[in-house]
Enzyme design. Sequence first.
Site, mmCIF file in Angstrom:
data_model
loop_
_atom_site.group_PDB
_atom_site.id
_atom_site.type_symbol
_atom_site.label_atom_id
_atom_site.label_comp_id
_atom_site.label_asym_id
_atom_site.label_seq_id
_atom_site.Cartn_x
_atom_site.Cartn_y
_atom_site.Cartn_z
ATOM 1 N N ASN A 9 -16.844 -10.901 24.669
ATOM 2 C CA ASN A 9 -18.288 -10.651 24.775
ATOM 3 C C ASN A 9 -18.573 -10.042 26.153
ATOM 4 O O ASN A 9 -18.530 -10.751 27.155
ATOM 5 C CB ASN A 9 -19.023 -11.992 24.594
ATOM 6 C CG ASN A 9 -20.529 -11.861 24.801
ATOM 7 O OD1 ASN A 9 -21.066 -10.755 24.877
ATOM 8 N ND2 ASN A 9 -21.201 -13.003 24.886
ATOM 9 N N LYS A 11 -21.312 -8.927 27.228
ATOM 10 C CA LYS A 11 -22.696 -9.224 27.651
ATOM 11 C C LYS A 11 -23.387 -7.960 28.184
ATOM 12 O O LYS A 11 -23.091 -6.875 27.731
ATOM 13 C CB LYS A 11 -22.697 -10.354 28.671
ATOM 14 C CG LYS A 11 -21.882 -11.564 28.223
ATOM 15 C CD LYS A 11 -22.220 -12.787 29.011
ATOM 16 C CE LYS A 11 -21.267 -13.895 28.625
ATOM 17 N NZ LYS A 11 -21.671 -15.178 29.149
ATOM 18 N N HIS A 95 -26.039 -16.763 20.152
ATOM 19 C CA HIS A 95 -25.395 -17.052 21.441
ATOM 20 C C HIS A 95 -26.354 -17.905 22.286
ATOM 21 O O HIS A 95 -27.571 -17.709 22.243
ATOM 22 C CB HIS A 95 -25.047 -15.754 22.174
ATOM 23 C CG HIS A 95 -24.176 -15.983 23.374
ATOM 24 N ND1 HIS A 95 -24.680 -16.410 24.574
ATOM 25 C CD2 HIS A 95 -22.834 -15.892 23.535
ATOM 26 C CE1 HIS A 95 -23.671 -16.559 25.435
ATOM 27 N NE2 HIS A 95 -22.545 -16.250 24.832
ATOM 28 N N GLU A 97 -27.170 -17.870 25.294
ATOM 29 C CA GLU A 97 -28.083 -17.142 26.203
ATOM 30 C C GLU A 97 -29.314 -16.654 25.443
ATOM 31 O O GLU A 97 -30.413 -16.590 25.999
ATOM 32 C CB GLU A 97 -27.325 -15.980 26.880
ATOM 33 C CG GLU A 97 -26.370 -16.507 27.944
ATOM 34 C CD GLU A 97 -25.139 -15.652 28.185
ATOM 35 O OE1 GLU A 97 -25.090 -14.495 27.731
ATOM 36 O OE2 GLU A 97 -24.202 -16.173 28.830
ATOM 37 N N GLU A 167 -19.296 -23.138 21.670
ATOM 38 C CA GLU A 167 -19.377 -22.785 23.082
ATOM 39 C C GLU A 167 -20.265 -23.793 23.818
ATOM 40 O O GLU A 167 -21.499 -23.656 23.821
ATOM 41 C CB GLU A 167 -20.008 -21.402 23.243
ATOM 42 C CG GLU A 167 -19.234 -20.288 22.585
ATOM 43 C CD GLU A 167 -19.526 -18.958 23.243
ATOM 44 O OE1 GLU A 167 -18.618 -18.382 23.817
ATOM 45 O OE2 GLU A 167 -20.692 -18.515 23.222
ATOM 46 N N GLY A 173 -19.421 -19.314 31.635
ATOM 47 C CA GLY A 173 -19.581 -18.623 32.913
ATOM 48 C C GLY A 173 -19.553 -19.550 34.116
ATOM 49 O O GLY A 173 -19.872 -19.142 35.230
ATOM 50 N N SER A 212 -15.431 -20.216 29.544
ATOM 51 C CA SER A 212 -14.458 -20.051 30.637
ATOM 52 C C SER A 212 -13.010 -20.032 30.165
ATOM 53 O O SER A 212 -12.129 -20.589 30.819
ATOM 54 C CB SER A 212 -14.685 -21.123 31.710
ATOM 55 O OG SER A 212 -15.980 -20.974 32.283
ATOM 56 N N GLY A 233 -16.020 -14.485 27.582
ATOM 57 C CA GLY A 233 -17.022 -13.693 28.298
ATOM 58 C C GLY A 233 -16.404 -12.999 29.487
ATOM 59 O O GLY A 233 -15.753 -11.960 29.359
#
Length: 251
Positions: A9, A11, A95, A97, A167, A173, A212, A233
Site C-alpha cells: 500500500n 498510500k 483501511h 486511515e 491491521e 506506521g 509494520s 505500507g
Amino acid sequence: MRRKMVAGNWKMNGTRASVAKLIDSLREQELSSDVDVVVFPSAMHLERVIASVAGTSISVGAQDCSVESGFGALTGESSAAQLADLGVEWVLVGHSERRLILGEGLETVSRKFAAVQANGLVPVLCLGETLEQRESGRTLEVVHEQLSSVIADRGIASFAGAVIAYEPVWAIGSGLTATPEQAQEVHAAIRGMLAEHDSEVAEVTRLLYGGSVKADNAAQLFAMPDIDGGLVGGASLKADEFGAICRAAGN
Ligand code: PEP
C-alpha cells in the site's frame, strides 16, 4: 491450500518520477511464482503503473473507490467500474486511515465492498482495533463488528471472492509489530467468525496481516497457520525491502 499474497500500500506517496523508479526496481526483484504480489499506488498513478508492470507477475490495486459502483454525478470520486476499465484487479476497502481520519462507517465500507465485487474486482477488506480498544480487551469484539457488518449486508459467500487484512491500528506506521502469536490469535478468531457462517469459505479466504511488516519480521509472521501473507505500507516503498518480504512469503 491458500496461495500466499503480499500487497504493497503506497498510500499518498510518490511523484511520477519516483513511482517510475520504484517500478523499475521492483521489476528487477526476483519474485516467487507461488505468491500473488500486488501494489496499490495512488489513483493518479494507476494507469502508468498498470502499463509498467505488464508482462510481470505483479498486479495492481486501488486504495479506495466510490460507494456508487457505476458512473454518474459524484464529483471527485472514482468508481469501481472506472477502476476495472483501467485494468485494476483489487481494491482496498475500509483501511483504518479511511475509517478513522475520513470517517468511513460500517455502511460505507460495506457499500464499497459491494461496488468492487459488482465490477468483478477483488476487495481487500481491512479490519483492526485501536490501541485503546486492545488495551480495554475489545479487540475481537471490534473486529467481529467490522466483519459481521459486511457479512450481514453481502452474505458469507461473497468472501470466497475477497481477501481480509487484519491491521491493528496501533501497529500501522508505528514500527510496533504485533507478535506472530498476537496476530495469529486474531487471524484464527477471524477464520472462526467466517466458519460460523460457512466452513468452506473460511478455509479458502486469505487473511493478510498488516502493521509494520518488514523484511526482518515477515518470515515469522507468514509462518503462522492462519496468516496468508501481508499488507505492507512503509516498507513497500523500498523495492529491495518489499522484494525480500515477498520472498519471505514464498519460502
Ligand atoms: C498499512 O497502512 O496498511 C500498513 C500496514 O502500513 P505500515 O506497513 O507502514 O505499518
